[in-house]
Design an enzyme around this catalytic site. Structure first.
Site, short mmCIF file in Angstrom:
data_model
loop_
_atom_site.label_atom_id
_atom_site.label_comp_id
_atom_site.label_asym_id
_atom_site.label_seq_id
_atom_site.Cartn_x
_atom_site.Cartn_y
_atom_site.Cartn_z
N ASP A 70 0.84 5.36 1.79
CA ASP A 70 0.26 5.94 3.00
C ASP A 70 -0.64 7.15 2.78
O ASP A 70 -1.34 7.55 3.70
CB ASP A 70 1.38 6.31 3.98
CG ASP A 70 2.01 5.07 4.61
OD1 ASP A 70 1.39 4.00 4.54
OD2 ASP A 70 3.12 5.18 5.15
N HIS A 101 4.74 0.08 -0.17
CA HIS A 101 5.48 -0.80 0.72
C HIS A 101 4.55 -1.81 1.37
O HIS A 101 3.33 -1.62 1.40
CB HIS A 101 6.21 0.00 1.81
CG HIS A 101 5.29 0.88 2.60
ND1 HIS A 101 4.84 2.10 2.13
CD2 HIS A 101 4.72 0.73 3.82
CE1 HIS A 101 4.04 2.66 3.02
NE2 HIS A 101 3.96 1.85 4.06
N HIS A 141 0.85 -1.19 0.00
CA HIS A 141 0.00 0.00 0.00
C HIS A 141 0.89 1.24 0.00
O HIS A 141 2.10 1.16 0.15
CB HIS A 141 -0.90 0.01 1.24
CG HIS A 141 -0.12 0.09 2.52
ND1 HIS A 141 0.56 -0.99 3.06
CD2 HIS A 141 0.14 1.14 3.36
CE1 HIS A 141 1.18 -0.62 4.16
NE2 HIS A 141 0.94 0.67 4.37
N ARG A 164 6.69 -9.23 16.69
CA ARG A 164 7.39 -8.08 16.09
C ARG A 164 6.74 -6.80 16.59
O ARG A 164 5.55 -6.59 16.43
CB ARG A 164 7.30 -8.16 14.57
CG ARG A 164 7.75 -6.92 13.80
CD ARG A 164 7.19 -7.03 12.39
NE ARG A 164 7.65 -6.01 11.47
CZ ARG A 164 7.05 -4.83 11.26
NH1 ARG A 164 5.98 -4.50 11.98
NH2 ARG A 164 7.51 -3.99 10.36
#
Length: 724
Positions: A558, A628, A556, A638
């Site tokens: 931002d 990204h 996508h 994570r």
């Protein structure tokens, strides 16, 4: 195509034509995709294969007819009618020949086989094989599924989903190594790479055999490509005009007879010139092999020389000099060959190479004339084009463009070397150039190991309360749990005694430190405001990772809506159009997967990868230049601080302002408590008495689930749609 497959495809196409008609491949493809979506696997496989057969047959028919009609309608020598009548007489003959030939071969009007640019692009990218592999897999035809998947993957090696599928196939029992075959492989690349291997191993006799084969295949492929350039006129893709007045104006601006002929002819010439790029680009590669035809001759010259065949070595050297007539090392070799062969021996270049060079130079001359006098651009694919062929006016424009590009490069380097950064010890690990993009950077040592551990402790302490995402499946994948904490919620939890004030304060400080770094690097002198700050963790769900094919977060951008099919990103709601820069501050690396990657607008071509570690900050502009995604977290947890920034004060993060107010209030309360302690100490009271200031899980009378400072409960569902 592979030698075994091509005759089959052409035979099937010929059979269809003999039966009366070759069906348009776009219609077969559309029906095949519809059957695929309806999960009618046998019908989908049949239709998709037929579409590929029809595509191959159409290409073969067009090439054959254009070659035949070119010879049939060639210009006659000697006295002729006025040039215009003679010219159009031949043009009309060629057109009639093509219509008749194609109609006979295709079994119907050629116009039925005109397809959209999008469909042609799908076949050029081997998209039908992507559908075919799934259909064959569902039909339990594993060998055919693997071959179709491999054929697609060869041309699309950066396709993430297919990469996962290929790994899955390799792990399957019953899959043979020879199933991984490229159904559209050409003998060109197999011969070329084998020739290079023999050459590098000093096996010169074997090298010349394979390199000669490669050169023959390359010249043949060039002719086929050039023939297929004689297609319909294609305007540059532009946004369609929908307004009636604009349509009428567009009609009035249509070119006249000679302008239209010139434009179409120049388009054909440019296409023919680009054929060398097409045949010199191995399937799946982005860049072509440089100087593909001349390099063959250079390699052959040396290999023949080492093998003792001076005559053929001299012939290859003479052919190479047609491309680079002033190449000193090759001129020296030519003198050496003439001496060794004797002055009476005539050394000439290969006839087909001489024809290729002369024809290419003639076409370049016409193209450069058109660009100079009629406008347009031309990206010359050849390094060997003589400088004197390029008009002076275009050379000047070229110099200006190069100077402009050089200045832009210097500006970027100047920006990226701007320093020092506002904090000591921080290093730039990768810049835009190293990340194959623009407005991208990776910093290291933004946080210490101790600070990372403190923020990780905050995520664990907040896990029992959090911001409504506790233990919930990720909104992007069912294979991970997703937890998040805003800066305001962290302050409220600290106020309630659920987390340590020090850790909550560190979240504010770390995100502000990141903001200052990014602002100083990308926009010095121009204020960046927080748009949103989110401490997020993604945890792999145990027992649900086997055979996993998805991403932790799909590709996508931002501040715009990514449209991979159209190679565009639309900056319009519901996208966060006000975002200008983004950042991710990583806290750990004790997990598997979870790396960040950047892609082209197609969402599949990976351009850069960033692997998480404590204190690493990756920052980039939020627009279409930086699509990204995040690879799957396959094991462990994570955690990172996701950051978005804006230049617009009106879109500044309001929750952050409230969080800072709570922090200031807590600090003031702490100062007041410290003052009271000093007063008690002065009166002789015990210095070991516990302070009532909440720190960590100290005693508190506050409610555990207090509303926000303005008295309202913030709705839990108001979360960003895209988390890193």
């Amino acid at each position: 195509m592979a030698s075994a497959l091509l005759p089959l495809l052409l035979a099937l196409a010929a059979t269809s034509a003999a039966a009366g008609r070759l069906l348009p491949y776009d219609l077969l493809y559309a029906d095949g995709v519809r059957a695929y979506l309806a999960r009618e696997w046998a019908r989908a496989a049949e239709l998709l294969q037929r579409s590929l057969h029809s595509y191959a047959g159409l290409r073969e028919a067009r090439g054959a007819c254009r070659r035949a009609c070119r010879d049939e309608a060639a210009f006659a020598r000697g006295p002729a009618a006025p040039w215009e009548a003679a010219f159009f007489d031949r043009v009309l003959q060629r057109a009639e020949c093509l219509q008749h030939c194609l109609g006979r071969r295709l079994g119907g009007p050629p116009s039925a086989h005109r397809v959209s640019h999008a469909i042609r692009r799908d076949f050029e990218r081997r998209e039908p094989y992507n559908y075919l592999q799934v259909a064959f897999f569902q039909l339990k035809k594993l060998d055919q599924a693997v071959s179709a998947a491999h054929t697609f993957f060869v041309a699309n090696p950066q396709h993430l989903q297919m990469r996962e599928d290929m790994e899955k196939y390799r792990r399957m029992s019953g899959v043979k190594a020879d199933s991984f075959r490229d159904l559209e492989a050409t003998p060109l690349w197999e011969a070329y790479e084998a020739g290079l291997q023999h050459y590098n191993a000093d096996e010169y006799l074997q090298a010349v055999a394979r390199l000669e084969e490669s050169l023959r295949e390359a010249m043949s492929a060039l002719e086929e490509c050039r023939t297929l350039c004689e297609g319909p006129w294609e305007e540059e893709e532009k946004e369609e005009e929908k307004d009636g007045d604009q349509e009428e104006e567009k009609e009035d601006m249509q070119p006249g007879l000679y302008e239209a002929i010139a434009a179409h002819y120049v388009q054909v010439l440019k296409c023919r010139q680009q054929c060398v790029i097409e045949i010199a680009t191995k399937p799946g590669r982005i860049s072509a092999t440089e100087d593909f035809i001349p390099s063959h001759l250079d390699l052959l010259q040396f290999a023949y020389d080492q093998g003792g065949n001076k005559t053929l070595a001299a012939e290859c050297a003479a052919s190479y000099l047609l491309f680079y007539p002033m190449d000193e090392p090759m001129l020296e070799k030519m003198n050496q060959y003439r001496t060794e062969l004797g002055k009476d021996t005539t050394v000439t270049a290969r006839e087909n190479i001489q024809h290729y060079v002369e024809r290419s130079l003639m076409e370049k001359k016409l193209i450069y004339y058109a660009v100079e006098h009629l406008g347009g651009t031309f990206n010359d694919p050849d390094l060997w084009t003589p400088d004197e062929l390029i008009p002076e006016s275009l050379k000047e424009q070229q110099r200006e463009d190069q100077e402009k590009q050089k200045q832009e490069t210097l500006d970027v380097k100047e920006r990226e070397k701007r320093g020092p950064l506002p904090f000591e010890g921080i290093t730039v690990t990768m810049d835009s150039r190293e990340m194959n993009g623009t407005q991208r950077v990776v910093f290291d040592q933004v946080l210490t190991e101790s600070e990372c551990l403190d923020l990780l402790r905050l995520t664990k302490a907040a896990g029992g309360t959090g911001d409504g995402l506790r233990g919930r499946r990720s909104p992007h994948t069912p294979h991970e749990r997703f937890e998040g904490l805003t800066v305001l919620k962290a302050m409220q939890l600290a106020q309630n005694g659920d987390v340590d004030w020090k850790d909550a304060k560190l979240l504010l400080q770390a995100s502000e430190k990141s903001r200052k770094i990014i602002e100083s690097y990308f926009t010095p002198g121009k204020k960046l405001h927080f748009s949103f700050t989110h401490l997020v963790c993604r945890t792999a769900v145990e027992g649900e990772q086997e055979g996993r094919m998805d991403l932790s977060h799909p590709v996508h951008a931002d501040n715009c809506l990514l449209d991979p099919e159209g190679n565009e990103c639309w900056r319009e709601p519901p996208a966060y159009v006000y975002r200008d820069y983004s950042g991710i501050l990583y806290l750990n690396d004790d997990f598997q997967g979870g790396g960040l990657f950047f892609t082209e607008l197609d969402a599949v071509t990976v351009t850069a990868k960033v692997y998480p570690k404590c204190g690493r900050l990756v920052a980039f502009s939020s627009g279409k230049e930086n699509p990204h995604g995040v690879w799957a977290v396959s094991s462990g947890r994570r955690c990172a601080v996701a950051l978005w920034y804006t230049h617009s004060p009106e879109h500044a993060e309001q929750e952050r302002l409230k969080a800072e107010e709570l922090m200031e209030k807590a600090a003031a309360e702490q100062d007041k408590m410290d003052g009271q302690l000093h007063q008690r100490d002065d009166r002789g009271s015990s210095s070991s008495q516990e302070s009532p200031m909440p720190s960590g899980r100290a005693k508190t009378t506050r409610r555990r689930h207090k509303p926000s400072s303005d008295g309202t409960q913030h709705p839990k569902e108001l979360r960003p749609r895209d988390e890193f």
